[in-house]
Design an enzyme around this catalytic site. Sequence first.
Site, mmCIF file in Angstrom:
data_model
loop_
_atom_site.group_PDB
_atom_site.id
_atom_site.type_symbol
_atom_site.label_atom_id
_atom_site.label_comp_id
_atom_site.label_asym_id
_atom_site.label_seq_id
_atom_site.Cartn_x
_atom_site.Cartn_y
_atom_site.Cartn_z
ATOM 1 N N CYS A 71 0.836 -1.217 0.000
ATOM 2 C CA CYS A 71 0.000 0.000 0.000
ATOM 3 C C CYS A 71 0.866 1.261 0.000
ATOM 4 O O CYS A 71 1.676 1.479 0.910
ATOM 5 C CB CYS A 71 -0.922 -0.020 1.217
ATOM 6 S SG CYS A 71 -1.723 1.563 1.562
ATOM 7 N N GLY A 72 0.687 2.107 -1.008
ATOM 8 C CA GLY A 72 1.451 3.341 -1.105
ATOM 9 C C GLY A 72 1.178 4.297 0.045
ATOM 10 O O GLY A 72 2.092 4.955 0.557
ATOM 11 N N HIS A 73 -0.092 4.399 0.468
ATOM 12 C CA HIS A 73 -0.432 5.283 1.587
ATOM 13 C C HIS A 73 0.236 4.801 2.874
ATOM 14 O O HIS A 73 0.658 5.608 3.708
ATOM 15 C CB HIS A 73 -1.942 5.345 1.767
ATOM 16 C CG HIS A 73 -2.660 5.959 0.603
ATOM 17 N ND1 HIS A 73 -2.474 7.269 0.223
ATOM 18 C CD2 HIS A 73 -3.561 5.441 -0.271
ATOM 19 C CE1 HIS A 73 -3.234 7.538 -0.829
ATOM 20 N NE2 HIS A 73 -3.895 6.441 -1.151
ATOM 21 N N CYS A 74 0.310 3.485 3.036
ATOM 22 C CA CYS A 74 0.973 2.921 4.220
ATOM 23 C C CYS A 74 2.459 3.246 4.210
ATOM 24 O O CYS A 74 3.050 3.586 5.246
ATOM 25 C CB CYS A 74 0.774 1.410 4.272
ATOM 26 S SG CYS A 74 -0.953 0.883 4.287
#
Length: 524
Positions: A71-74
């Site tokens: 996950c990029g946001h993570c």
Amino acid sequence: MDGQLLPVLLLLLLGASSPWGQGLGPGGSSEEPPEEAVPEEDGILVLTQHTLGPALQEHPALLVEFYAPWCGHCKALAPEYGKAAALLAAETVQVRLAKVDGPSEPELTEEFSVTSYPTLKFFRGGNRTHPEEYTGPREAEGIAEWLRRRVGPSATRLEDEEGVQALMDAREVVVVGFFQDLQDEDVATFLALAQDALDMTFGLTDRPQLFRKFGLTQDTVVLFKKFDEGRADFPVDVELGLDQGDLSRFLVTHSMHLVTEFNSQTSPKIFGARILNHLLLFINQTLAEHQELLAGFGEAAPPFRGQVLFVVVDVDADNDHVLRYFGMRAEEAPTLRLVNVETTKKYAPTDRSPITAASVAAFCHAVLGGEVQPYRLSQDLPPDWDQRPVKTLVGKNFEQVAFDESKNVFVKFYAPWCSHCKEMAPAWEALAEKYKDQEDIVIAELDATANELEAFPVHGFPTLKYFPAGPGRKVIEYKSARDLETFSKFLDNGGQLPTEADEEPTAPMPEPPANATTEPKEEL
């Protein structure tokens, strides 16, 4: 049998005979297995299904991030999350941060209804059944402050004038609740709001001398600030008590500067202010004659506080996206625009009169009074708009082309920056090439960020709409796979996909990609 294996087998057999698989210890008593050590990474507990329970018992306050490695946001959150853990550890705040690899722990994601990443939940007092959803900031200091206000007091108890003054000196915006009885339920409402208003500092007092010092005779929430009018009072309704929603709106409105300059730091507060009308002054801050306009702009603002948010946009800064949204060029500054962020209707002055306090106020009154008509963006029609297989539509020719009763028109509404639009572009070009000689079919596209259509507000990209030939201005929204074969079947079948019964048995339609109809649209 190997003698070394015998004790192991006996332990396994004894374990299987126990109802919980734990075996029997000496004397027939249950023997707990040794607790699994909880590993840490950069001060963050790494939890699993087996270690979450013990961690909740050991740490009365625990913030848990459910993440996915892909996950990029993570990945963006990870360094801030680590910094927040370090900040709190240095302050010896009694709270720990933890994380769970969601895809590797499906039992936990199901238990806590995790449907997206990252999801953060705050556990208090070992309570596993009712964690609080984390809705705070995603940067280190914001995460730390959110937690501080939950494990410690969310407002400072003030006993004397020196304490109030010290709090006011330390912060730009300070909110003090003056309550004659600190056991009153209005105080609980005040403290609950203080937990989440992280950009303000809160205090409270019941001292009569402080009531007198600040000229108060009843319970009042006072916002002190180092700008504009310096102070704003919110008296508590004697009969109805303190309404958290009303107080929240009051604090958001009065904590904003009367005039706010638009930039990456202020934009979240501007759009979170819950003031629907935004008046924008576009100027070039490098020009002295433009800067001179700020005084009159600010002078007009006070009567409109809470109704119109006054914003300055520097056309010489990195604000090209704002100019595009309003269909403007930097050369048009100085000028005014007003937008209602709920309806997205945009308004421009009807004349080129100088920007003064009087003209700014008059423009606001005219828009709010319905005396000014909104304008809609439209690019200029390119002379070669119909020369390529994919026809170019703008606001000025949309109605004429889309509702031509002799044509079946398939339109892609796109944004130039949208990755999904870019991915489907080859298929759209191929579709236009395939039907370019069929006079009754038109394949077209419209940049919805530069052209606004009153009848068709576009909220996601790409949006595909089909306008069949004939009277009635019919519109069909296309929501299936974005590939040439499926597009073609849709067109050949008059604007709907054939059912299985309509398919040729010798040529079954291949299954669309797994994400063809489920991938989220990029929002405006």
